[in-house]
Design a protein around this motif. Structure first.
Motif, PDB file in Angstrom:
ATOM      1  N   LYS A   1       0.837  -1.193   0.000  1.00  0.00           N
ATOM      2  CA  LYS A   1       0.000   0.000   0.000  1.00  0.00           C
ATOM      3  C   LYS A   1       0.875   1.248   0.000  1.00  0.00           C
ATOM      4  CE  LYS A   1      -3.779  -1.963   2.600  1.00  0.00           C
ATOM      5  NZ  LYS A   1      -4.040  -1.840   4.006  1.00  0.00           N
ATOM      6  N   LYS A   2       0.214   2.404  -0.128  1.00  0.00           N
ATOM      7  CA  LYS A   2       0.969   3.654  -0.245  1.00  0.00           C
ATOM      8  C   LYS A   2       1.851   3.934   0.963  1.00  0.00           C
ATOM      9  CE  LYS A   2      -1.512   6.370  -3.595  1.00  0.00           C
ATOM     10  NZ  LYS A   2      -2.926   6.711  -3.710  1.00  0.00           N
ATOM     11  N   ASP A   3       1.354   3.549   2.153  1.00  0.00           N
ATOM     12  CA  ASP A   3       2.145   3.820   3.355  1.00  0.00           C
ATOM     13  C   ASP A   3       3.206   2.747   3.589  1.00  0.00           C
ATOM     14  OD1 ASP A   3       0.461   1.791   3.887  1.00  0.00           O
ATOM     15  OD2 ASP A   3      -0.389   2.612   5.717  1.00  0.00           O
ATOM     16  N   GLY A   4       3.386   1.862   2.648  1.00  0.00           N
ATOM     17  CA  GLY A   4       4.450   0.866   2.763  1.00  0.00           C
ATOM     18  C   GLY A   4       4.019  -0.430   3.421  1.00  0.00           C
ATOM     19  N   THR A   5       2.806  -0.453   4.015  1.00  0.00           N
ATOM     20  CA  THR A   5       2.371  -1.698   4.646  1.00  0.00           C
ATOM     21  C   THR A   5       1.955  -2.711   3.587  1.00  0.00           C
ATOM     22  OG1 THR A   5       0.166  -0.774   4.817  1.00  0.00           O
ATOM     23  CG2 THR A   5       1.564  -0.624   6.771  1.00  0.00           C
ATOM     24  N   LEU A   6       2.024  -3.989   3.982  1.00  0.00           N
ATOM     25  CA  LEU A   6       1.704  -5.043   3.038  1.00  0.00           C
ATOM     26  C   LEU A   6       0.328  -5.609   3.334  1.00  0.00           C
ATOM     27  CD1 LEU A   6       5.083  -6.997   2.942  1.00  0.00           C
ATOM     28  CD2 LEU A   6       4.277  -5.200   1.429  1.00  0.00           C
ATOM     29  N   GLU A   7      -0.452  -5.832   2.275  1.00  0.00           N
ATOM     30  CA  GLU A   7      -1.742  -6.480   2.442  1.00  0.00           C
ATOM     31  C   GLU A   7      -1.661  -7.835   1.757  1.00  0.00           C
ATOM     32  OE1 GLU A   7      -6.427  -5.832   1.281  1.00  0.00           O
ATOM     33  OE2 GLU A   7      -4.876  -4.781   0.169  1.00  0.00           O
ATOM     34  N   GLU A   8      -1.966  -8.895   2.514  1.00  0.00           N
ATOM     35  CA  GLU A   8      -1.814 -10.223   1.935  1.00  0.00           C
ATOM     36  C   GLU A   8      -2.924 -10.498   0.922  1.00  0.00           C
ATOM     37  OE1 GLU A   8      -0.978 -13.477   4.631  1.00  0.00           O
ATOM     38  OE2 GLU A   8      -1.968 -14.857   3.242  1.00  0.00           O
ATOM     39  N   LEU A   9      -2.545 -10.989  -0.255  1.00  0.00           N
ATOM     40  CA  LEU A   9      -3.530 -11.289  -1.291  1.00  0.00           C
ATOM     41  C   LEU A   9      -3.796 -12.787  -1.407  1.00  0.00           C
ATOM     42  CD1 LEU A   9      -2.354  -8.894  -4.118  1.00  0.00           C
ATOM     43  CD2 LEU A   9      -4.204  -8.549  -2.511  1.00  0.00           C
ATOM     44  N   GLY A  10      -2.834 -13.599  -1.000  1.00  0.00           N
ATOM     45  CA  GLY A  10      -3.087 -15.025  -1.101  1.00  0.00           C
ATOM     46  C   GLY A  10      -1.832 -15.841  -0.906  1.00  0.00           C
ATOM     47  N   ARG A  11      -2.040 -17.144  -0.717  1.00  0.00           N
ATOM     48  CA  ARG A  11      -0.929 -18.068  -0.513  1.00  0.00           C
ATOM     49  C   ARG A  11      -1.067 -19.253  -1.456  1.00  0.00           C
ATOM     50  NH1 ARG A  11      -0.590 -18.289   6.131  1.00  0.00           N
ATOM     51  NH2 ARG A  11      -0.468 -16.029   6.369  1.00  0.00           N
TER      52      ARG A  11
ATOM     53  N   GLU B   1      -5.173   2.313 -13.950  1.00  0.00           N
ATOM     54  CA  GLU B   1      -4.757   3.675 -13.663  1.00  0.00           C
ATOM     55  C   GLU B   1      -3.947   3.819 -12.376  1.00  0.00           C
ATOM     56  OE1 GLU B   1      -7.563   2.308 -13.347  1.00  0.00           O
ATOM     57  OE2 GLU B   1      -8.777   3.114 -11.734  1.00  0.00           O
ATOM     58  N   ILE B   2      -3.690   2.695 -11.684  1.00  0.00           N
ATOM     59  CA  ILE B   2      -2.992   2.786 -10.397  1.00  0.00           C
ATOM     60  C   ILE B   2      -1.686   1.985 -10.457  1.00  0.00           C
ATOM     61  CG2 ILE B   2      -3.156   2.302  -7.917  1.00  0.00           C
ATOM     62  CD1 ILE B   2      -6.192   2.414  -8.230  1.00  0.00           C
ATOM     63  N   VAL B   3      -0.646   2.519  -9.849  1.00  0.00           N
ATOM     64  CA  VAL B   3       0.595   1.746  -9.731  1.00  0.00           C
ATOM     65  C   VAL B   3       0.405   0.756  -8.591  1.00  0.00           C
ATOM     66  CG1 VAL B   3       3.060   1.857  -9.314  1.00  0.00           C
ATOM     67  CG2 VAL B   3       1.911   3.734 -10.483  1.00  0.00           C
ATOM     68  N   GLN B   4       0.580  -0.520  -8.896  1.00  0.00           N
ATOM     69  CA  GLN B   4       0.326  -1.536  -7.878  1.00  0.00           C
ATOM     70  C   GLN B   4       1.592  -2.335  -7.571  1.00  0.00           C
ATOM     71  OE1 GLN B   4      -3.110  -2.846 -10.394  1.00  0.00           O
ATOM     72  NE2 GLN B   4      -3.910  -3.481  -8.428  1.00  0.00           N
ATOM     73  N   PRO B   5       2.359  -1.894  -6.574  1.00  0.00           N
ATOM     74  CA  PRO B   5       3.554  -2.663  -6.228  1.00  0.00           C
ATOM     75  C   PRO B   5       3.167  -3.972  -5.545  1.00  0.00           C
ATOM     76  CG  PRO B   5       3.518  -0.491  -5.157  1.00  0.00           C
ATOM     77  CD  PRO B   5       2.157  -0.748  -5.690  1.00  0.00           C
ATOM     78  N   MET B   6       3.836  -5.041  -5.943  1.00  0.00           N
ATOM     79  CA  MET B   6       3.541  -6.360  -5.383  1.00  0.00           C
ATOM     80  C   MET B   6       4.804  -6.889  -4.714  1.00  0.00           C
ATOM     81  SD  MET B   6       0.519  -6.907  -6.830  1.00  0.00           S
ATOM     82  CE  MET B   6       0.260  -8.649  -6.713  1.00  0.00           C
ATOM     83  N   VAL B   7       4.610  -7.643  -3.630  1.00  0.00           N
ATOM     84  CA  VAL B   7       5.746  -8.295  -2.980  1.00  0.00           C
ATOM     85  C   VAL B   7       5.469  -9.791  -2.928  1.00  0.00           C
ATOM     86  CG1 VAL B   7       7.095  -8.477  -0.861  1.00  0.00           C
ATOM     87  CG2 VAL B   7       6.251  -6.252  -1.608  1.00  0.00           C
ATOM     88  N   PHE B   8       6.457 -10.575  -3.295  1.00  0.00           N
ATOM     89  CA  PHE B   8       6.333 -12.033  -3.267  1.00  0.00           C
ATOM     90  C   PHE B   8       7.315 -12.571  -2.237  1.00  0.00           C
ATOM     91  CE2 PHE B   8       5.553 -10.372  -7.470  1.00  0.00           C
ATOM     92  CZ  PHE B   8       4.299 -10.880  -7.756  1.00  0.00           C
ATOM     93  N   GLN B   9       6.828 -13.328  -1.276  1.00  0.00           N
ATOM     94  CA  GLN B   9       7.725 -13.911  -0.280  1.00  0.00           C
ATOM     95  C   GLN B   9       7.633 -15.426  -0.361  1.00  0.00           C
ATOM     96  OE1 GLN B   9       6.440 -12.212   3.451  1.00  0.00           O
ATOM     97  NE2 GLN B   9       7.705 -10.383   3.127  1.00  0.00           N
ATOM     98  N   VAL B  10       8.768 -16.080  -0.136  1.00  0.00           N
ATOM     99  CA  VAL B  10       8.788 -17.541  -0.146  1.00  0.00           C
ATOM    100  C   VAL B  10       9.222 -18.015   1.232  1.00  0.00           C
ATOM    101  CG1 VAL B  10       9.680 -19.597  -1.279  1.00  0.00           C
ATOM    102  CG2 VAL B  10       9.404 -17.496  -2.581  1.00  0.00           C
ATOM    103  N   TYR B  11       8.473 -18.982   1.776  1.00  0.00           N
ATOM    104  CA  TYR B  11       8.772 -19.530   3.089  1.00  0.00           C
ATOM    105  C   TYR B  11       9.003 -21.032   2.994  1.00  0.00           C
ATOM    106  CZ  TYR B  11       7.128 -15.172   5.165  1.00  0.00           C
ATOM    107  OH  TYR B  11       6.977 -13.868   5.527  1.00  0.00           O
ATOM    108  N   ASP B  12       9.836 -21.539   3.900  1.00  0.00           N
ATOM    109  CA  ASP B  12       9.981 -22.981   4.064  1.00  0.00           C
ATOM    110  C   ASP B  12       9.050 -23.367   5.207  1.00  0.00           C
ATOM    111  OD1 ASP B  12      10.759 -25.578   4.395  1.00  0.00           O
ATOM    112  OD2 ASP B  12      12.626 -25.075   5.444  1.00  0.00           O
TER     113      ASP B  12
END
Lengths: 155, 595
Positions: B92-102, B125-136
């Motif tokens: 999100k704009k404030d840098g927090t992450l919102e989980e979309l799915g696993r 029309e919106i810039v949508q930064p995404m973060v992908f994390q991988v866990y064991d």
């Protein structure tokens, strides 16, 4: 032919889950279901040949008739053995589970019951559906002859 | 190493073929509403969407699903390889992450190709930064649903980020990103993650098939093979996308798998080439290929009609481009085309969710006059836990309820000069338990705190039975209603068996029960009622719940949690609604557009 003091219902034997024959051994011998209603002839599903395992599916529909004074019927899952049939597990289905005063006619009930073997031990689950029939929807009941019509229920 | 058997079970489960994928996708629909109701974020509201669509306007967004794979991941497990799972976030704009799915967890694999797709909404029309994390994911968690995993308990394998439009604008629709550490620096090689994006097709057709094989080759030395099937689609851009995997059938060369359901989204078109691979399951993750074949839905349909089998082939080890035809065959025992209506299809056609509330008035909540009580009404207007739960859940559900008249009860309280009641009308009115709107529930709750004295014990049986009776009565009048009972409680249940009996009966009715736990009591019994671990509820008479219709969320998790309480509480509701209507073959009502 149709009795006045009785009710007709459409019963579908859908499937059973996690059956086992004595201990952890899997059921391999074509399980089938016998429907027992007091004072009526038993009705039987055909054996499940496609799914020869502990999770058989039948999806077979029956029209059954239960006298007014009978409060439950019994389902028995059996297996063919050399020495005749063997009961894998049985369950009692109380009519009150689908006859409550506020259920509309033709409501399709999905019901599941715990199966227990002769020693009362848990042995899998049986899944059925039941629909009470209105009087004008009565079909001619052929007494003593099984009227299982295989039908694929989509769910 | 012994006793690991139960852990293997999680790895042997089917993925993507049992219709649960659709449910997940549908759940998103409601979560999105929840998000707008609670945080008024930038997320698209489905109701707004409907409004636009009914006017023939299409909002500027596309739904996209992301398919993830990774390669050369770090190995953290000592005895075996890592068990990776990927988590997708929107930044999100404030840098927090919102989980979309696993994704699902893949056992013992450093080059996983996940099958579970992640749904995202692409806004032009919106810039949508995404973060992908991988866990064991640790072996001891393998039998839990992935959404219940606490990510902080898992080993972090790396993360990567990009902007959604970067992927969408690429011709291959695929991007490969290097994984780095949490602080952004890349120490050594952490491997990479590949994200493939595809637009979601709005089609409701799905194919249900029953597959079986015969005469498979034996790959195990001391027993027979443990086969499972993986179905992949050949993408237009080349490469294959795994779309579904069956469960493992142990020790069997003529396996029969449970029916699997593929949506148009998964298989593309009837002509689209599919690859079906049959593997021998190995708990080390090193599954051995028994054979594969190229086919399509059209060919499978033909196999079904002709009752014929298709032979598996295996690439020859000596000659390249040469395939050896095997004895093993694939058969299609069942093939049905069906329409899968979504939760929103039903809701928009006139199905309603009717909301009911029950509030705990047992003494364990503490004297309502004192500030440490869970029932304390703060003069400053700050909500207590009960008010918070009523407001948050009510705000979302009322939206789906046209008359906005809600039955509201209390339990475990003592009436003025009367006996203890385990189901009394919250508004104090003997004749009617209905109140007007969410504000009506709030007002009735506050006034009840003055007239009812807190007592006990905590019994749910009567409340659930009362709700069940209302649900059953509505069946005879109008079958397009589904009921949602919200129970807010602080305590340990005293009538567990009676409650179970009531819940088992309710599973045959159009009724879901949401339980919110407030305070710090031990909620172990509630976890039993919420049959998320796959155990179906059993009544004292041996009747068994036909579906899972109970959801429990303790409110204390909210403060530290990653998802909001309402989201956790409501996310299973669309799925529960769908199992009810689909099993009864109920269709959305004929569309009557309002004037």
């Amino acid at each position: 032919m149709a009795k006045r003091h009785s009710r007709d219902l459409e019963l579908t034997i859908i499937s059973a889950e996690s059956l086992s024959l004595a201990g952890n051994c899997r059921v391999k011998k074509n399980p089938f279901v016998v429907i027992k209603i007091e004072s009526n002839a038993d009705q039987t599903t055909t054996t499940d040949t496609e799914n020869n395992n502990s999770n058989p599916t039948w999806n077979q529909k029956f029209f059954i008739n239960i006298p007014m004074n009978v409060r439950f019927f019994t389902l028995e899952v059996r297996c063919k053995k050399f020495s005749g049939d063997r009961i894998v597990g049985s369950a009692r289905v109380p009519t009150s589970d689908f006859e409550g005063h506020y259920f509309p006619m033709n409501y399709l009930h999905f019901l599941s019951y715990r199966l227990r073997d002769r020693n009362g031990e848990r042995n899998g689950i049986i899944n059925i559906s039941i629909k009470m029939m209105k009087n004008d929807q009565r079909v001619l009941l052929t007494h003593g002859v099984a009227v299982g019509v295989p039908l694929h229920v989509r769910y | 190493m012994g006793g690991c058997f139960s852990d293997v079970k999680g790895g042997q489960a089917a993925v993507g073929g049992g219709g649960e994928v659709h449910n997940l996708r549908l759940q998103r629909g409601l979560s999105r509403n929840v998000a707008t109701a609670s945080s008024s974020g930038t997320v698209q509201n489905d109701a707004v969407d409907f409004f636009f669509r009914s006017k023939g306007l299409l909002p500027l967004y596309t739904r996209i699903e992301l398919n993830l794979s990774a390669s050369k991941l770090r190995d953290y497990d000592i005895m075996s390889k890592s068990d990776p799972m990927a988590v997708v976030y929107a930044q999100k704009k404030d840098g927090t992450l919102e989980e979309l799915g696993r994704t699902e967890v893949i056992m013992n694999n450093l080059n996983p190709m996940w099958i579970q797709k992640i749904d995202v909404v692409f806004h032009f029309e919106i810039v949508q930064p995404m973060v992908f994390q991988v866990y064991d994911v640790d072996t001891k968690y393998h039998n839990l649903p992935t959404k219940m995993l606490e990510l902080k308990d898992q080993d972090f394998l790396g993360e990567a980020s990009c902007v959604l439009s970067e992927i969408v604008t690429l011709r291959s629709r695929s991007i490969t990103l290097k994984l780095r550490n949490r602080n952004g620096q890349s120490v050594g090689n952490l491997g990479s993650i590949t994200v493939h994006a595809e637009e979601i097709i709005a089609s409701r057709t799905a194919i249900e098939m029953r597959l079986r094989c015969s005469n498979l080759d034996n790959k195990d030395r001391f027993s027979k093979s443990d086969p499972f099937l993986r179905i992949s689609r050949i993408a237009e851009t080349g490469g294959s996308v795994p779309i579904c995997q069956t469960e493992v059938v142990n020790n069997n060369l003529d396996p029969v798998w449970k029916p699997l359901c593929l949506s148009t989204q998964q298989y593309g078109s009837k002509e689209n080439p599919l690859v079906i691979e049959c593997f021998d399951f190995n708990s080390s993750g090193n599954h051995i290929l028994i054979g594969k074949l190229q086919t399509s839905i059209g060919v499978l349909e033909k196999l079904y009609q002709e009752k014929a089998g298709a032979n598996f082939v295996i690439p020859s080890s000596r000659h390249r481009d040469h395939e050896k035809v095997l004895k093993g065959k694939l058969f299609v025992d069942g093939f049905y085309e069906k329409e899968l209506y979504s939760f929103l299809d039903y809701i928009s056609s006139g199905f309603e969710l009717n909301f009911m509330v029950a509030v705990d008035f047992t003494a364990s909540n503490g004297d309502p006059q004192k500030p440490d009580s869970l029932h304390y009404i703060d003069p400053s207007g700050r909500f207590n836990a009960y008010q918070q739960a009523i407001m948050e859940v009510g705000e979302v559900i009322q939206f789906y309820d046209s008359d906005k008249r809600f039955p509201a009860w209390g339990f475990g309280g003592k009436m003025y000069n009367g006996p203890v009641s385990h189901c009394f009308n919250l508004n104090g009115n003997v004749g009617s338990f209905e109140v007007e709107g969410v504000q009506g529930i709030m007002a009735a709750y506050q006034s009840a705190l003055h007239t009812v004295s807190l007592h006990g014990p905590t019994l749910f049986g009567q409340i659930v039975n009362q709700a069940a009776e209302i649900a059953a009565q509505s069946l005879s009048q109008n079958s397009s209603k589904y009921f949602v009972l919200l129970i807010i409680t602080d305590g340990v249940l005293s009538d567990l068996q009676e409650t179970k009996d009531a819940l088992v009966r309710a599973s045959d009715l159009p009724l879901s029960i949401l339980i919110v736990g407030v305070g710090n009591a031990d909620f172990k019994t509630m976890e039993i009622l919420d049959a998320d671990n796959g155990q179906r509820l059993e009544s004292s008479t041996g009747r068994i719940a036909t579906r899972d219709n109970v959801q429990f969320v303790p409110i204390r998790d909210v403060h530290r949690g990653e998802i909001s309480m309402v989201q956790g509480l409501l996310e299973e509701l669309p799925g529960q609604f769908l199992t009810y209507v689909r099993s009864r073959d109920m269709k959305p009502l004929p569309i009557n557009l309002p004037h």
